[in-house]
Design a protein around this motif. Sequence first.
Motif, mmCIF file in Angstrom:
data_model
loop_
_atom_site.group_PDB
_atom_site.id
_atom_site.type_symbol
_atom_site.label_atom_id
_atom_site.label_comp_id
_atom_site.label_asym_id
_atom_site.label_seq_id
_atom_site.Cartn_x
_atom_site.Cartn_y
_atom_site.Cartn_z
ATOM 1 N N ILE A 132 -49.217 -39.778 -13.049
ATOM 2 C CA ILE A 132 -48.552 -39.238 -11.858
ATOM 3 C C ILE A 132 -48.023 -37.836 -12.142
ATOM 4 C CG2 ILE A 132 -46.603 -39.523 -10.279
ATOM 5 C CD1 ILE A 132 -46.903 -42.531 -10.619
ATOM 6 N N ALA A 133 -47.434 -37.637 -13.326
ATOM 7 C CA ALA A 133 -46.911 -36.325 -13.695
ATOM 8 C C ALA A 133 -48.019 -35.287 -13.761
ATOM 9 C CB ALA A 133 -46.188 -36.409 -15.042
ATOM 10 N N VAL A 134 -49.168 -35.660 -14.307
ATOM 11 C CA VAL A 134 -50.299 -34.734 -14.385
ATOM 12 C C VAL A 134 -50.774 -34.362 -12.987
ATOM 13 C CG1 VAL A 134 -52.723 -34.524 -15.083
ATOM 14 C CG2 VAL A 134 -51.035 -35.474 -16.674
ATOM 15 N N ALA A 135 -50.857 -35.346 -12.103
ATOM 16 C CA ALA A 135 -51.277 -35.060 -10.725
ATOM 17 C C ALA A 135 -50.297 -34.117 -10.042
ATOM 18 C CB ALA A 135 -51.402 -36.366 -9.943
ATOM 19 N N LEU A 136 -48.997 -34.333 -10.242
ATOM 20 C CA LEU A 136 -47.988 -33.495 -9.610
ATOM 21 C C LEU A 136 -48.015 -32.067 -10.141
ATOM 22 C CD1 LEU A 136 -44.830 -35.777 -9.260
ATOM 23 C CD2 LEU A 136 -46.210 -34.787 -7.431
ATOM 24 N N THR A 176 -50.471 -30.515 -11.530
ATOM 25 C CA THR A 176 -51.711 -29.860 -11.111
ATOM 26 C C THR A 176 -51.589 -29.368 -9.679
ATOM 27 O OG1 THR A 176 -52.961 -31.353 -12.565
ATOM 28 C CG2 THR A 176 -54.203 -30.122 -10.906
ATOM 29 N N TRP A 177 -51.074 -30.223 -8.808
ATOM 30 C CA TRP A 177 -50.865 -29.812 -7.418
ATOM 31 C C TRP A 177 -49.890 -28.648 -7.342
ATOM 32 C CZ3 TRP A 177 -46.225 -29.845 -4.728
ATOM 33 C CH2 TRP A 177 -46.321 -29.547 -3.365
ATOM 34 N N PHE A 222 -31.289 -29.005 0.188
ATOM 35 C CA PHE A 222 -31.611 -30.206 -0.596
ATOM 36 C C PHE A 222 -33.121 -30.366 -0.737
ATOM 37 C CE2 PHE A 222 -32.760 -34.708 -0.653
ATOM 38 C CZ PHE A 222 -32.079 -35.139 -1.779
ATOM 39 N N ALA A 223 -33.848 -30.278 0.368
ATOM 40 C CA ALA A 223 -35.295 -30.487 0.336
ATOM 41 C C ALA A 223 -36.000 -29.399 -0.457
ATOM 42 C CB ALA A 223 -35.842 -30.528 1.764
ATOM 43 N N SER A 224 -35.479 -28.163 -0.400
ATOM 44 C CA SER A 224 -36.119 -27.053 -1.101
ATOM 45 C C SER A 224 -36.002 -27.187 -2.612
ATOM 46 C CB SER A 224 -35.504 -25.721 -0.652
ATOM 47 O OG SER A 224 -35.687 -25.516 0.736
ATOM 48 N N VAL A 225 -34.925 -27.835 -3.062
ATOM 49 C CA VAL A 225 -34.673 -27.939 -4.506
ATOM 50 C C VAL A 225 -35.110 -29.284 -5.066
ATOM 51 C CG1 VAL A 225 -32.863 -27.909 -6.286
ATOM 52 C CG2 VAL A 225 -32.782 -26.278 -4.396
ATOM 53 N N VAL A 226 -34.980 -30.351 -4.284
ATOM 54 C CA VAL A 226 -35.210 -31.684 -4.840
ATOM 55 C C VAL A 226 -36.662 -31.880 -5.261
ATOM 56 C CG1 VAL A 226 -35.792 -32.901 -2.682
ATOM 57 C CG2 VAL A 226 -34.602 -34.107 -4.531
ATOM 58 N N ARG A 227 -37.614 -31.249 -4.559
ATOM 59 C CA ARG A 227 -39.011 -31.391 -4.961
ATOM 60 C C ARG A 227 -39.223 -30.868 -6.379
ATOM 61 N NH1 ARG A 227 -41.613 -27.928 -1.545
ATOM 62 N NH2 ARG A 227 -41.470 -26.311 -3.129
ATOM 63 N N GLU A 228 -38.677 -29.675 -6.637
ATOM 64 C CA GLU A 228 -38.811 -29.116 -7.975
ATOM 65 C C GLU A 228 -38.059 -29.956 -8.997
ATOM 66 O OE1 GLU A 228 -40.817 -26.744 -8.370
ATOM 67 O OE2 GLU A 228 -41.060 -25.991 -6.333
ATOM 68 N N GLY A 229 -36.883 -30.460 -8.595
ATOM 69 C CA GLY A 229 -36.092 -31.254 -9.524
ATOM 70 C C GLY A 229 -36.772 -32.550 -9.925
ATOM 71 N N LEU A 230 -37.352 -33.250 -8.956
ATOM 72 C CA LEU A 230 -38.048 -34.502 -9.262
ATOM 73 C C LEU A 230 -39.306 -34.246 -10.080
ATOM 74 C CD1 LEU A 230 -37.670 -36.422 -5.872
ATOM 75 C CD2 LEU A 230 -36.349 -36.716 -7.976
ATOM 76 N N GLU A 231 -40.016 -33.155 -9.769
ATOM 77 C CA GLU A 231 -41.185 -32.789 -10.563
ATOM 78 C C GLU A 231 -40.780 -32.511 -12.005
ATOM 79 O OE1 GLU A 231 -43.071 -29.470 -8.780
ATOM 80 O OE2 GLU A 231 -43.977 -30.603 -7.145
#
Length: 286
Positions: free
Chosen positions: A83-87, A89-90, A126-135
């Motif tokens: 999952i991490a590799v897919a994320l 890469t995207w 929140f939405a702008s930062v949380v994507r990067e944070g979870l990745e």
Amino acid sequence: MGALFFPSYLIGLREGLEMVLVVSVLVAYLVKTGRRQHLLPVWGGVAAAVVLSVGFGAVLSYVSSTVLGGPGQELFDAITSVIAVALVTWMIFWMRRTARQLSGELRGKLDDAVGLGLGAVVGIAFASVVREGLETTLLFFASAQGAVSATPLVGLAAGLATAVVLGFALYAGAVRINLSRFFTISGVLLVFVAAGIFKYGVHDFQEAGVLPGLTTYAYDASAWLQPGSWYGAVLDGVFHISAQPTVLEVVAYLAYLVPVLTLFLLPGRSARTTPTTRSEPVDAHA
């Protein structure tokens, strides 16, 4: 130490700088448009995203180390690696394609959120930062699997700290760097990191009994490739070349690295500039 420190440092630096640039765009736009009263909600949204990301990492660690054990843990680690590799890469292709328009998109969303009220402003931040944070959390968890020291965590913290310092310096105009070149170089290095994570994910699948060939080695370089040496740390930390990989590990590593790196380095239409396109992908003072 370098084999564990460098990948985590790169993850923290790359992902951290993306988060810092996103926040700087939001803050600079609010300041320039005289909406300082909305700064606190923005920082509240950022703080909530950071808390959620840290909590997500704690959950991953707890499930892997406490809830699961034996083949179950190996299978969980393998799945999170894929999952991490897919994320990642995207993410590197998405950033290359949309970075030049990111600042304008964020300002447009923030304008809409201000019109909707306080909660919407918090939600945009929140939405702008949380994507990067979870990745960042998932990628770090996948890259640091099996570590028995705090070196990966130190590397991640150092990378994030460097990103924050660079972000403040860029915002203040104290330094100027070619962000397009930075994201290209860091993207190439992240491709190698992702290839290594994919390779180790395949190894976890083998240890879990899902894939065969756990004792079928592609080569044995342990006689000269010492993990404790500086060159062993460089090869393992940067290029994920280990002393005794299995055949499937090598196949997985090359099957990911070669096509993804080739596609990433190919010039695309999105990389072409137009008369109205700035040379920097994100301009916090626009």
